[in-house]
Design an enzyme around this catalytic site. Structure first.
Site, PDB file in Angstrom:
ATOM      1  N   ASP A   8     -42.183  65.446   5.368  1.00  0.00           N
ATOM      2  CA  ASP A   8     -42.963  64.238   5.594  1.00  0.00           C
ATOM      3  C   ASP A   8     -44.314  64.430   4.897  1.00  0.00           C
ATOM      4  O   ASP A   8     -44.699  65.560   4.567  1.00  0.00           O
ATOM      5  CB  ASP A   8     -43.135  64.035   7.105  1.00  0.00           C
ATOM      6  CG  ASP A   8     -44.138  62.961   7.438  1.00  0.00           C
ATOM      7  OD1 ASP A   8     -43.972  61.821   6.960  1.00  0.00           O
ATOM      8  OD2 ASP A   8     -45.122  63.265   8.156  1.00  0.00           O
ATOM      9  N   ASP A  10     -47.809  62.157   5.451  1.00  0.00           N
ATOM     10  CA  ASP A  10     -48.987  61.962   6.300  1.00  0.00           C
ATOM     11  C   ASP A  10     -48.832  62.696   7.622  1.00  0.00           C
ATOM     12  O   ASP A  10     -47.851  62.507   8.342  1.00  0.00           O
ATOM     13  CB  ASP A  10     -49.202  60.465   6.548  1.00  0.00           C
ATOM     14  CG  ASP A  10     -49.537  59.725   5.269  1.00  0.00           C
ATOM     15  OD1 ASP A  10     -50.724  59.603   4.955  1.00  0.00           O
ATOM     16  OD2 ASP A  10     -48.598  59.285   4.573  1.00  0.00           O
ATOM     17  N   ASP A 212     -43.953  64.862  11.792  1.00  0.00           N
ATOM     18  CA  ASP A 212     -44.896  64.735  12.906  1.00  0.00           C
ATOM     19  C   ASP A 212     -44.807  63.421  13.668  1.00  0.00           C
ATOM     20  O   ASP A 212     -45.498  63.251  14.667  1.00  0.00           O
ATOM     21  CB  ASP A 212     -46.335  64.875  12.380  1.00  0.00           C
ATOM     22  CG  ASP A 212     -46.791  63.623  11.644  1.00  0.00           C
ATOM     23  OD1 ASP A 212     -47.817  63.041  12.030  1.00  0.00           O
ATOM     24  OD2 ASP A 212     -46.110  63.201  10.688  1.00  0.00           O
TER      25      ASP A 212
END
Length: 273
Positions: A8, A10, A212
């Site tokens: 991922d 960001d 996240d």
């Protein structure tokens, strides 16, 4: 030995300045040198990601738009999903009870009817920017996803409205606390990574992944090794309690984990929080 690593962006690789830290860049290059295929799996647009990777000196496969597009390292499309035209028309013409701004993503860019320069801060590295438009000027076909941006509590209420009105015609996920995404039914990073793995003659068991947020859930839960960031959304940690939590993004936790895995894969990993 895992043969593919999916990241991922960001909150995982990109720090608060929306750039990849130097220690993390070094670790990613080491990983590629070890023969592991790099894949970047993000909600960001392909054009945005190409700018970020070019600036960072990285190359790899791209899963963009939260799984709506998969491209190889040269930008050739491998897989894609679009929202049904009738659903796009419904979303754009329904007076939703919300203050959220609406954003629509297509191959040729990011479109919105609301000018909010603050949203461009996250895209300074790539120079990617929205295009102001009237909704009736856009085709109803060829649209990847919608994003609604406003405070989390308003989005929770909006999500309930959308789910009630769309009755299973689309999927929804929070890519951030203030960003609710509307995706084609059955579309997520996990499905996209499975498609890519098949293309590369791999299985998901051959992959590791880092994330996240809730748009990472399917990907993290299906790979051979899913790693949850220390700064991950509490809901993600609660829904995937079986997965290991590593360091935080601001501490370049991905780099810390990769350095350990590359040098001592047989030893138990202990994160530094």
């Amino acid at each position: 030995m895992y043969r593919l690593a999916a990241f991922d962006m960001d909150g995982t690789l990109l720090m608060r300045d929306h750039k990849i830290g130097s220690i993390t860049l070094n670790a990613l290059h080491q990983l590629a040198d070890a023969g592991v295929t790099l894949t970047f799996a993000t909600g960001r647009h392909y054009l945005d990601m190409k700018g970020i990777l070019s600036h960072s000196g990285l190359n790899g496969y791209l899963i963009t738009g939260n799984g709506t597009r998969v491209c190889d390292a040269e930008g050739n499309p491998l897989y894609g999903m679009d929202l049904p035209a009738e659903l796009v028309e419904f979303v754009l013409r329904t007076p939703w009870q919300t203050n959220a701004s609406i954003h629509l993503f297509r191959d040729d860019g990011w479109f919105t009817d609301r000018n909010d320069p603050d949203l461009l801060i996250a895209h300074t590295t790539s120079g990617f920017h929205f295009q102001l438009t009237e909704w009736d000027e856009l085709p109803l076909t060829g649209n990847h996803k919608f994003c609604f941006i406003v405070s989390h509590q308003e989005l929770v209420e909006l999500k309930a409205q959308l789910e009630q009105q769309m009755s299973g015609e689309a999927d929804f996920c929070f890519s951030a606390t203030d960003c609710l995404e509307v995706l084609p039914r059955g579309c997520n990073k996990g499905v996209a990574l499975e498609k890519l793995s098949h293309h590369l003659d791999l299985t998901l068991a051959d992959c590791m992944a880092f994330g996240d947020a809730m748009n990472d859930k399917e990907m993290l839960s299906r790979v051979g090794r899913g790693l949850v960031m220390g700064n991950a959304l509490p809901q993600l940690k609660q829904e995937l309690p079986q997965l290991q939590i590593i360091g935080r993004c601001e501490q370049q936790g991905v780099a810390h984990y990769l350095h350990h895995w590359l040098s001592s894969p047989h030893l138990t990993y202990s994160p530094e929080f």
